[in-house]
Design a protein around this motif. Sequence first.
Motif, PDB file in Angstrom:
ATOM      1  N   GLY A   1      -9.289  17.884 -11.041  1.00  0.00           N
ATOM      2  CA  GLY A   1     -10.061  18.999 -11.592  1.00  0.00           C
ATOM      3  C   GLY A   1     -10.093  19.022 -13.108  1.00  0.00           C
ATOM      4  N   VAL A   2      -9.885  17.870 -13.735  1.00  0.00           N
ATOM      5  CA  VAL A   2      -9.864  17.831 -15.204  1.00  0.00           C
ATOM      6  C   VAL A   2     -11.071  17.043 -15.700  1.00  0.00           C
ATOM      7  N   LYS A   3     -11.793  17.632 -16.637  1.00  0.00           N
ATOM      8  CA  LYS A   3     -12.982  16.964 -17.197  1.00  0.00           C
ATOM      9  C   LYS A   3     -12.563  16.077 -18.360  1.00  0.00           C
ATOM     10  N   ILE A   4     -13.017  14.823 -18.324  1.00  0.00           N
ATOM     11  CA  ILE A   4     -12.695  13.840 -19.357  1.00  0.00           C
ATOM     12  C   ILE A   4     -13.959  13.572 -20.161  1.00  0.00           C
ATOM     13  N   LYS A   5     -13.820  13.491 -21.482  1.00  0.00           N
ATOM     14  CA  LYS A   5     -14.987  13.096 -22.285  1.00  0.00           C
ATOM     15  C   LYS A   5     -15.108  11.569 -22.221  1.00  0.00           C
ATOM     16  N   THR A   6     -16.325  11.060 -22.345  1.00  0.00           N
ATOM     17  CA  THR A   6     -16.534   9.616 -22.210  1.00  0.00           C
ATOM     18  C   THR A   6     -17.333   9.075 -23.396  1.00  0.00           C
ATOM     19  N   ALA A   7     -17.115   7.800 -23.703  1.00  0.00           N
ATOM     20  CA  ALA A   7     -17.894   7.163 -24.774  1.00  0.00           C
ATOM     21  C   ALA A   7     -17.893   5.654 -24.570  1.00  0.00           C
ATOM     22  N   GLN A   8     -18.918   5.029 -25.138  1.00  0.00           N
ATOM     23  CA  GLN A   8     -18.972   3.565 -25.148  1.00  0.00           C
ATOM     24  C   GLN A   8     -18.564   3.132 -26.552  1.00  0.00           C
ATOM     25  N   VAL A   9     -17.698   2.109 -26.639  1.00  0.00           N
ATOM     26  CA  VAL A   9     -17.337   1.607 -27.972  1.00  0.00           C
ATOM     27  C   VAL A   9     -16.978   0.130 -27.887  1.00  0.00           C
ATOM     28  N   ASP A  10     -17.314  -0.600 -28.938  1.00  0.00           N
ATOM     29  CA  ASP A  10     -16.823  -1.971 -29.062  1.00  0.00           C
ATOM     30  C   ASP A  10     -15.602  -1.914 -29.968  1.00  0.00           C
ATOM     31  N   ALA A  11     -14.435  -2.087 -29.371  1.00  0.00           N
ATOM     32  CA  ALA A  11     -13.181  -1.907 -30.120  1.00  0.00           C
ATOM     33  C   ALA A  11     -12.854  -3.087 -31.038  1.00  0.00           C
ATOM     34  N   ASP A  12     -13.728  -4.086 -31.087  1.00  0.00           N
ATOM     35  CA  ASP A  12     -13.555  -5.138 -32.094  1.00  0.00           C
ATOM     36  C   ASP A  12     -14.163  -4.697 -33.426  1.00  0.00           C
ATOM     37  N   ASN A  13     -14.933  -3.607 -33.390  1.00  0.00           N
ATOM     38  CA  ASN A  13     -15.694  -3.162 -34.548  1.00  0.00           C
ATOM     39  C   ASN A  13     -15.030  -1.922 -35.181  1.00  0.00           C
ATOM     40  N   VAL A  14     -14.363  -2.132 -36.323  1.00  0.00           N
ATOM     41  CA  VAL A  14     -13.574  -1.059 -36.944  1.00  0.00           C
ATOM     42  C   VAL A  14     -14.454   0.144 -37.296  1.00  0.00           C
ATOM     43  N   GLN A  15     -15.640  -0.122 -37.851  1.00  0.00           N
ATOM     44  CA  GLN A  15     -16.492   1.005 -38.270  1.00  0.00           C
ATOM     45  C   GLN A  15     -16.982   1.822 -37.075  1.00  0.00           C
ATOM     46  N   ALA A  16     -17.288   1.122 -35.960  1.00  0.00           N
ATOM     47  CA  ALA A  16     -17.708   1.851 -34.748  1.00  0.00           C
ATOM     48  C   ALA A  16     -16.557   2.739 -34.253  1.00  0.00           C
ATOM     49  N   LEU A  17     -15.332   2.227 -34.366  1.00  0.00           N
ATOM     50  CA  LEU A  17     -14.168   3.021 -33.937  1.00  0.00           C
ATOM     51  C   LEU A  17     -14.000   4.243 -34.833  1.00  0.00           C
ATOM     52  N   VAL A  18     -14.095   4.035 -36.160  1.00  0.00           N
ATOM     53  CA  VAL A  18     -13.903   5.147 -37.099  1.00  0.00           C
ATOM     54  C   VAL A  18     -14.950   6.236 -36.837  1.00  0.00           C
ATOM     55  N   GLN A  19     -16.170   5.792 -36.546  1.00  0.00           N
ATOM     56  CA  GLN A  19     -17.244   6.752 -36.235  1.00  0.00           C
ATOM     57  C   GLN A  19     -16.887   7.589 -34.990  1.00  0.00           C
ATOM     58  N   LEU A  20     -16.355   6.885 -33.972  1.00  0.00           N
ATOM     59  CA  LEU A  20     -15.953   7.586 -32.745  1.00  0.00           C
ATOM     60  C   LEU A  20     -14.808   8.559 -33.050  1.00  0.00           C
ATOM     61  N   PHE A  21     -13.839   8.128 -33.863  1.00  0.00           N
ATOM     62  CA  PHE A  21     -12.692   8.996 -34.210  1.00  0.00           C
ATOM     63  C   PHE A  21     -13.219  10.239 -34.948  1.00  0.00           C
ATOM     64  N   ASN A  22     -14.192  10.024 -35.834  1.00  0.00           N
ATOM     65  CA  ASN A  22     -14.743  11.156 -36.586  1.00  0.00           C
ATOM     66  C   ASN A  22     -15.396  12.171 -35.662  1.00  0.00           C
ATOM     67  N   SER A  23     -16.036  11.678 -34.602  1.00  0.00           N
ATOM     68  CA  SER A  23     -16.723  12.638 -33.733  1.00  0.00           C
ATOM     69  C   SER A  23     -15.743  13.330 -32.783  1.00  0.00           C
ATOM     70  N   PHE A  24     -14.717  12.638 -32.274  1.00  0.00           N
ATOM     71  CA  PHE A  24     -13.795  13.267 -31.315  1.00  0.00           C
ATOM     72  C   PHE A  24     -12.572  13.899 -31.998  1.00  0.00           C
TER      73      PHE A  24
END
Length: 404
Positions: free
Chosen positions: A52-75
Amino acid sequence: MGKVLIIGAGGVGTVVVKKCAQLPEVFTDIMLASRTLSKVERIAQDTEKRFGVKIKTAQVDADNVQALVQLFNSFQPDLVINVALPYQDLPIMDACLEYGVHYLDTANYEPKEEAKFEYSWQWAYQDRFKQKGLMALLGCGFDPGATQAFTAHAAKHHFDEIHYLDIVDCNAGDHGKAFATNFNPEINIREITQKGKYWEGGQWIEIEPMSIHKPIDYPGIGPKESYLLFHEELESLVKHFPTIKRARFWMTFGQAYITHLQVLQNVGMTRIDPVRFQGQDIIPLEFLKAVLPAPDELGENYTGETSIGCQIKGIKDGKDKTYFVWNNCSHEAAYKETGAQGVSYTTGVPAMIGAALMLKGIWMKPGVYNVEQLDPDPFMDMMNKHGLPWHEKTGVDLPHEYPN
Ligand code: NDP
């Protein structure tokens, strides 16, 4: 208490998400991100159905530092749990430093082009994490992970000095497939086709792959042929417990598994250098991974148990002492609770425990740490409460003799 971002929607990621979901007072907000969104969504749906727990989901390429930082900024996570592959450790650590968030993983960094396992790359982040007031906890699965907590527990409660350490890892499970690996096939095959290595008399002794083996008697399972391998926690354990005279790691493999592996090696399917095929470069081991069952597909109908522990000999109050601490985990029980098999379960539960102890502040301190550098007591206590109960015995009747 904290927002956690889990990266990697494989077998281990499945368990970490489902264990975190069962502790909502610690993990107040959970996001799962990975390369393939459909896998992330499947785990999120199952988690909601079961707990009964809702999980947030996202797609990310974890080889890409900037894509990760962007995801961290949003979550805006308080902690990032990396259960993608060892190749992603450094980009994820870089992104954690850039954004400013604590980090935990379950396997040490490995460059893609060379099968080389050592902590040097990640230990080199020590000053940068410390200066930013951030913590990185390395290798918090079962082995590495719980085996180091076991050793630290032995050092704290049972020995004045540890002299001999044997980590014994048995999977006596049956998944009914002709050949499959219990964690990521590419990483697993790279690990076991390497030369073996153990620590003795202040130096590493290298051996040909799988050339030393003997039956070891595992509790509740019986004797199983076990092979001496190098395993990454040996490196940090001999550094942090310098009284250790010899440290070895043993893992069981069935004859059918070894025969398959030999054939695959002989025909070149375990190579990690590129091969030109129909106008494009392919890496044979990456192709092999694509045709083998994934670890998160093995759970259904998987029977039997894993048994992993530490056999230790040393000195207490001037006398020789022997000690054995271990956990057995049922594949069926793991699957029933989380939808994943026992090897993913024994890795994912310690990752959740390490993350909880960091978020609660019990294990939180700036810098880069291996599990044995932290107090084992709260960790071992949580193992008992969250699905990995452990057992111990002292005395000379160890199931595995010591030549010294
Ligand atoms: P899986 O192969 O099942 O899962 C790995 C996941 O990581 C997959 O979902 C994969 O995505 C994702 N991934 C791979 N590359 C990227 C990327 N560039 N960006 C984003 N996601 C990516 O492996 P396991 O779950 O079995 O293992 C996970 C980790 O746990 C490994 O590092 C393994 O070494 C470690 N481990 C540690 C153990 C321990 O006791 N300490 C024991 C067992 C495993 P996709 O689905 O798209 O391929």
